[in-house]
Design a protein around this motif. Structure first.
Motif, short mmCIF file in Angstrom:
data_model
loop_
_atom_site.label_atom_id
_atom_site.label_comp_id
_atom_site.label_asym_id
_atom_site.label_seq_id
_atom_site.Cartn_x
_atom_site.Cartn_y
_atom_site.Cartn_z
N UNK A 44 2.08 9.91 5.09
CA UNK A 44 1.16 9.09 4.31
C UNK A 44 1.42 7.61 4.56
N UNK A 45 0.41 6.82 4.23
CA UNK A 45 0.48 5.37 4.43
C UNK A 45 0.00 4.69 3.15
N UNK A 46 0.87 3.84 2.57
CA UNK A 46 0.48 3.05 1.42
C UNK A 46 0.02 1.68 1.92
N UNK A 47 -1.10 1.22 1.41
CA UNK A 47 -1.71 -0.03 1.86
C UNK A 47 -1.93 -0.94 0.66
N UNK A 48 -1.41 -2.16 0.75
CA UNK A 48 -1.61 -3.16 -0.28
C UNK A 48 -2.71 -4.12 0.13
N UNK A 49 -3.69 -4.32 -0.76
CA UNK A 49 -4.83 -5.19 -0.46
C UNK A 49 -5.14 -6.05 -1.69
N UNK A 50 -6.27 -6.68 -1.69
CA UNK A 50 -6.69 -7.52 -2.81
C UNK A 50 -7.13 -6.63 -3.97
N UNK A 51 -6.36 -6.67 -5.07
CA UNK A 51 -6.65 -5.93 -6.31
C UNK A 51 -6.59 -4.43 -6.15
N UNK A 52 -6.13 -3.93 -5.00
CA UNK A 52 -6.11 -2.48 -4.77
C UNK A 52 -4.85 -2.03 -4.02
#
Length: 710
Positions: A44-52
């Motif tokens: 799995x891959x966790x992705x940090x973005x704007x507000x999500x």
């Protein structure tokens, strides 16, 4: 090796059609995919973005997508806007920290509209169903763990439940520090570098941080920080940006709770020199040259610098010089462990003399130089700069190679290989330059999956997964596959495919070091004698320009053009001039002449190997012939209109005869409307222009009456 030329960029559509590049369908403009956490074990891959925060599948980023919505608080958004920050690019919760805290939780931090906030994401155990839930009841301040500004350079790593971070500790981003936080439940407190000290960090921009062992004893393990900062040397008004490496012991036992600033074990070196600039650990961009560079450093050399002489200066107005005085015991910079002194079990056991020496001498005197003494890869005089780097160690038929993937500020990815030649000289070969985003976009993060053989790339406007190898693009011949020099690919007897170690010598033909097809492809002469180059017929109009397309499969091949003119038996090499222009995609002929007609041969040459990859037969159509052809087409068009009109009238006549209710008057009225409509369609823009001119004349000849005088 200096590579100044531009290489072919694979169009985005080609990547999509070949399934080599999969864009994340949840991408939207400005979402800013900046933080990635790879979990190879669970795929799995966790992705940090704007507000999500997204949870994606490593095999296919669009499969079983999970999402957490975590915007900044409304009152924080208002305060951020009142402070003059941009509502779209700054006043939001940009996720900057995603670190594995333990087997069931991930630690996450966001900028929180310039009010950093941290918390825990619950993932569950490996056996139970996948959870993905943010614990909103136990959120905590992100100060000294996460930057305030989403654009602030930042680095963090989790080791033994401790979070090590290099970040700005204030709203304005002026106070930069190295910090340690979290830890086991009984040891939750901060440790940071000293505040308001002339000899410490000055405007540091952190690039990366890594836990690296030093000896057999885990107590000697250290955390290495790579960063840039403003030179502290005095005597000049010029500000110099220097690349540096620092380290801190993992085993630090603090004496108090809260924020502690005692420096028991942090040192940083003199500049990391690279002529132009960077390393396998970090990418830096020159402010003098228009370009970027990559350098390779040895960890043994870095450790040797930390074990060497210290730097010293009398005051803030003096320059750094080599320290010649007595060094206290234990040597400043060593970690508390049995390796050096069994009696010193923690940093609290360091004598005051050692702590005082560290405060006065945090800098090592010697610089760190790259392994080869110079950059192994440079990009100069181009319109893009390198922003990210990942390296894959690939086993090939003739040894192991470092394949380098480089992200740029225009959304392209360069794939290069570092080749060691005679006398330990390095050769850098660009294998591919891929346009992974539809529009130019600054690549801000990249992660590589060895297990999935995929590269995950994040930018301001999107996220994509890219296959590490695309062997099918190197052609369908042994020679083409060999010339590509891609360590991932080899000729298996039938096609260019992914290289895999095997006992059968004939089933793997590959030569990354030299790219010599004659030595590897024993049947190369037979294949050349039966060579079937792409053959096309091209038509060009006299006095106009025409383009002859030809792109080699190998990025390292040089192209030569030969022409065999109509009526002649011999070929001659084409020389570029003002009328004939050679480009990376083919040959442009301006103001085509009749004598340009003939057969054009595009030949690719690499080392001593030459083969034809395209044959283009150019036919020149005379200008007069083209004009007469146009007249003929116009006449044919008028004849077709008359025939069509006759058929319509015949149908109407049949209808008139067969239908008693259809009168002659109705037929005439229908014909009148049809003719009017045909004239209007035929006139088009000209008819509108005439009508507009009539209106203008009417306005000129019929001036409006003057208003009555008052």
């Amino acid at each position: 090796m200096d590579l100044e030329m531009d290489h072919e960029k694979s169009p985005d559509n080609d990547l999509l059609l070949s399934n080599s590049c999969i864009p994340f369908l949840g991408s939207t403009e400005g979402l800013d995919f900046r933080t990635l956490l790879l979990d190879e074990e669970r795929g799995r891959l966790l992705v940090g973005a704007k507000d999500h925060i997204f949870l994606l599948n490593l095999v296919d980023v669009n499969k079983n997508v999970k999402k957490i919505n975590w915007p900044a608080a409304k009152e924080k958004l208002e305060l951020c806007k009142l402070a003059g920050k941009d509502a779209h690019t700054e006043c939001a919760n940009f996720i900057r920290v995603l670190q594995p805290y333990n087997r069931t939780h991930v630690y996450v931090c966001g900028t929180g509209a310039f009010h950093p906030l941290c918390g825990y994401i619950e993932l569950g155990t490996h056996k139970e169903e996948m959870l993905f839930r943010l614990d909103t009841q136990n959120l905590e301040s992100g100060r000294l763990k996460c930057p305030f500004d989403p654009q602030q350079p930042f680095a963090s790593v989790m080791a033994d439940e401790y979070l090590y971070a290099g970040t700005a500790s204030d709203f304005l981003g002026k106070d930069t520090a190295l910090t340690r936080s979290l830890g086991p439940s009984h040891d939750h407190h901060y440790i940071r570098t000293d505040i308001s000290e002339h000899y410490w960090l000055t405007g540091a921009k952190f690039i990366g941080t890594f836990p690296i062992p030093d000896t057999y004893n885990p107590d000697d393990d250290k955390i290495y920080f790579f960063f840039r900062e403003i030179s502290q040397d005095s005597g000049t008004s010029d500000k110099t940006i220097l690349s540096r490496v620092g380290r801190v012991c993992k085993k630090l036992n603090a004496a108090v709770t809260g924020v502690e600033t005692r420096q028991g074990s942090f040192f940083y070196s003199s500049p990391i020199t690279c002529s132009m600039l960077s390393s396998y650990f970090l990418i830096l961009v020159s402010s003098v040259f228009k370009g970027s560079a990559v350098c390779v450093y040895s960890m043994a050399e870095i450790r040797a610098v930390f074990n060497g002489p210290y730097a010293h200066k009398e005051s803030a107005d003096h320059r750094w010089v080599q320290y010649e005085g007595r060094i206290p015991y234990p040597r400043p910079g060593t970690c508390p462990s049995k390796t050096y002194d069994p009696l010193i079990k923690s940093t609290r056991d360091f004598p005051d003399e050692v702590v005082s020496f560290i405060r006065r001498h945090p800098l090592m005197y010697k610089s760190v130089y790259p392994v080869t003494g110079a950059p192994v890869f440079t990009r100069i005089n181009v319109d893009c700069r390198l922003t990210q780097i990942v390296v894959d160690h690939v086993m090939a038929e003739d040894g192991q190679y470092d394949v380098i993937f480089l992200g740029t500020d225009v959304g392209t990815v360069l794939k290069a290989v570092s080749i060691t030649k005679e006398k330990w000289t390095k050769e850098e070969v660009i294998l591919e330059e891929l346009q992974v985003f539809k529009h130019p976009s600054f690549i801000s993060t990249m992660e590589i999956s060895q297990k999935q053989q995929q590269l995950y790339i994040g930018s301001r406007d999107g996220l994509v997964q890219l296959s590490l190898h695309r062997c099918h693009t190197y052609g369908k011949a042994c020679a083409d596959c060999c010339l590509a020099r891609d360590p991932y690919c080899a000729w298996d007897g039938n096609s260019c495919s992914r290289y895999a170690p095997t006992s059968k010598r004939r089933a793997r033909r590959q030569d990354v070091k030299y790219g010599d097809p004659v030595a590897q492809c024993w049947d190369v002469e037979d294949s050349i004698s039966h060579e079937t180059a792409d053959e096309k017929v091209i038509f060009g109009i006299e006095f106009n320009s025409t383009f002859l397309e030809c792109t080699p499969k190998s990025q390292q091949a040089s192209i030569r053009w030969y022409v065999q003119r109509s009526g002649e038996e011999h070929r001659e090499e084409l020389k570029a001039d003002e009328r004939i222009i050679k480009t990376e995609h083919g040959l442009l002929i301006r103001s085509l002449q009749r004598r340009d007609a003939g057969a054009y041969f595009c030949k690719a040459q690499e080392h001593t190997f030459v083969h034809t990859i395209a044959k283009l037969n150019l036919n020149v159509i005379e200008n007069g012939q083209m004009e007469s052809t146009q007249k003929t087409e116009d006449e044919e068009g008028r004849v077709r209109d008359l025939l069509t009109e006759s058929r319509l009238r015949y149908k109407d006549y049949i209808q008139l005869v067969s239908s008693p209710s259809f009168s002659l008057d109705e037929y005439c009225e229908q014909m009148w409307h049809r003719e009017k409509r045909r004239q209007r369609n035929k006139g088009g823009a000209k008819w509108k222009h005439v009508q507009e001119m009539k209106k203008k004349r009417n306005r000129r000849h019929h001036e409006p009456a003057s208003p009555p005088s008052t």
